[in-house]
Design a protein around this motif. Structure first.
Motif, mmCIF file in Angstrom:
data_model
loop_
_atom_site.group_PDB
_atom_site.id
_atom_site.type_symbol
_atom_site.label_atom_id
_atom_site.label_comp_id
_atom_site.label_asym_id
_atom_site.label_seq_id
_atom_site.Cartn_x
_atom_site.Cartn_y
_atom_site.Cartn_z
ATOM 1 N N ILE A 1 -19.043 3.276 -1.201
ATOM 2 C CA ILE A 1 -18.436 3.751 -2.449
ATOM 3 C C ILE A 1 -19.228 3.165 -3.616
ATOM 4 O O ILE A 1 -19.348 1.943 -3.748
ATOM 5 N N LEU B 1 -7.508 0.032 -1.924
ATOM 6 C CA LEU B 1 -7.885 1.134 -1.028
ATOM 7 C C LEU B 1 -6.791 2.191 -0.977
ATOM 8 O O LEU B 1 -7.080 3.392 -0.943
ATOM 9 N N PRO C 1 0.787 -1.234 0.000
ATOM 10 C CA PRO C 1 0.000 0.000 0.000
ATOM 11 C C PRO C 1 0.823 1.291 0.000
ATOM 12 O O PRO C 1 0.445 2.262 -0.659
ATOM 13 N N LEU D 1 -6.800 -6.129 -2.139
ATOM 14 C CA LEU D 1 -7.787 -5.114 -1.766
ATOM 15 C C LEU D 1 -7.166 -3.994 -0.929
ATOM 16 O O LEU D 1 -7.593 -2.837 -1.011
ATOM 17 N N CYS D 2 -6.135 -4.317 -0.145
ATOM 18 C CA CYS D 2 -5.397 -3.258 0.573
ATOM 19 C C CYS D 2 -4.810 -2.271 -0.427
ATOM 20 O O CYS D 2 -4.830 -1.054 -0.207
ATOM 21 N N TYR E 1 -7.027 4.092 -4.181
ATOM 22 C CA TYR E 1 -8.253 4.912 -4.156
ATOM 23 C C TYR E 1 -8.025 6.166 -3.307
ATOM 24 O O TYR E 1 -8.385 7.275 -3.707
ATOM 25 N N GLU E 2 -7.411 5.980 -2.153
ATOM 26 C CA GLU E 2 -7.123 7.128 -1.273
ATOM 27 C C GLU E 2 -6.188 8.119 -1.947
ATOM 28 O O GLU E 2 -6.272 9.323 -1.713
#
Lengths: 312, 312
Positions: free
Chosen positions: B266, B222, B187, B218-219, B225-226
């Protein structure tokens, strides 16, 4: 290099308890002891070694006393025992547990299903445990199961969770665990609740317990970590499971979490190669594959031989 | 309710291409078409329907033309074809692909292993494709495989990735994909690189392609996305895999991603129950279980019957 230990992530290994309790085949006491002894050398500061509940309720862990008495304790490691009531606490104390982990669900329905009593009856039972251990050196942690959702009731009111946290703190619990028992948490919910709870107790006293039932376990760890949480339960190999979601993953996988931390530069103190060696022996012991990914894929630094392009 | 569409997450479904390409058993053309047709009705705006590479290199997808010609196109859905060179582009155009996805690895070694040519030769091939499609209405996307790490070379220099992004943009590519081909991203790395790349092109033109090889898919979504990314590749059931990590997960699982988004509020526009129905039919079609979790565990709102406490 100066390390900022406030950034350190503490992993409590729970495979001997939350992992093995759902295994369909009997794991020999000697194998349980060997697993805990190996884990004790991998760098964990906390290991949940078993539970002292009714052998009828969880036959897989009916040898709790023999396991706790048989392990080779390492200094600096806290060996935790899950207990549901005074009888379990007496057994765990006699077996030499360093910490008792008391469990109640935020959901009344789940507590009745899991503990065969109301939440009020659980809290009354915890009171008798607190009374009994007064003056002893044993530590007390209290868990809130179904913190982030209940498989029977659905959503759980966050105010109710915070209220239970306050009750636990008033009772004198030294640590509190928020448990996502059936993997219903999401990162936004986790951040919101962790921030609220950390306004009531220090990060060193809060543990997050996530399951990977819906694939979100490590996302929730990162969300909780960003919100200030520092202690997390995990099980080597991703052992464990959920009776309501056959085939779904169990606890978050310790070596996948440690690999994530290693890659992100977050200190855990845990030896990843040693942990992978432990994890890779589990399928033979248990007779089935485990959901952990890094044990299958290898670490990022485990490079592959370059193909012979002359063949192409 | 007013929705902020800048927060919307776009999922490009890649199971017909990146998912099926590694399947050991032949999937009938009619079954491929049926899968894409079902996906077209589930709310996706983009579906990667196949690849036009050498049938010797990827025999599982040798029926690309028949698949593209056989599908029932839904308006508003962009059907993408992966192509390695001019020959593939010609075939994809003739078959009616709306977008061509050109792929080169950041790692020279991986590009030689995957594409049997140097990166420079790949870029030259892309030039001939660009020349060929000038004036046509087809869209062009270019992917950077092994963006976050190479299974042969290890770490990939971030400056090199950014340089390739700049080269792609100068060539006139309309979209760029950063691909974590073998699941080596973490991440923090993702956030750093996405921020750098989004200073060069708009979020609507950037796709992130993650594999769940080490459990971090999925980490990484996110984290991206952030950092502002909004477009993500995913495969229903978590189809796909990696020849260098047998047993490890493949692409991130679409329904696990959509469930995550639904839980976090979301917007994706994708129908989760419909997607779960598609995913649950895949094991019978392919003859093996898939790594996706929500298809096994159910959604959070799929509650379980309350146990009969009188039995306890």
């Amino acid at each position: 290099m100066i390390r900022d230990f406030s950034e350190r992530l503490i992993v409590q290994e729970v495979s001997p308890r939350d992992g093995l309790q759902i295994e369909p085949s009997w794991v020999e006491t000697a194998d349980k002891i060997a697993l805990i002894d190996e884990l004790s050398l991998a760098g964990f500061s906390r290991i949940e070694g078993g539970s002292f509940v009714s052998p009828k309720a969880i036959p897989a862990l009916r040898d709790g006393e023999a396991v706790f008495r048989g392990i080779r304790r390492q200094s600096g490691v806290i060996y935790v025992a899950l207990v549901p009531n005074l009888k379990g606490a007496e057994r765990a104390l006699a077996a030499g547990a360093d910490e008792l982990n008391l469990v109640m669900s935020a959901s009344q329905t789940h507590n009745r299903a899991n503990m065969r009593m109301s939440c009020e009856a659980s809290l009354a039972a915890f009171d008798t445990v607190l009374e009994r251990v007064r003056g002893e050196s044993v530590l007390l942690n209290a868990s809130i199961a179904t913190t982030f959702g209940c498989p029977f009731e659905g959503a759980i009111d966050e105010d109710r969770v915070v209220q239970i946290v306050d009750t636990y703190l008033e009772m004198g619990m030294q640590g509190i665990t928020l448990a996502d028992t059936t993997g219903m948490a999401n990162p936004r919910q986790v951040q919101r609740l962790v921030k609220r709870v950390l306004s009531r107790l220090p990060a060193a006293a809060l543990t997050l317990h996530f399951h990977n039932t819906r694939g979100l376990g490590l996302c929730n760890v990162l969300a909780a970590y960003e919100a200030g949480a520092r202690r997390f339960d995990a099980a080597v190999g991703g052992l464990g499971g959920c009776p309501f979601a056959p085939g779904a993953s169990g606890n978050i996988c310790t070596e996948d979490l440690v690999n994530l931390c290693d890659q992100m530069g977050i200190e855990t103190g845990i030896d990843l190669p040693g942990l992978l060696a432990i994890s890779r022996r589990l399928p033979a012991l248990l007779g089935h594959e485990l959901p952990g990914q890094v044990a299958k894929a290898g670490r990022n630094c485990d490079l592959h031989p370059i193909p012979d392009f002359s063949l192409g």
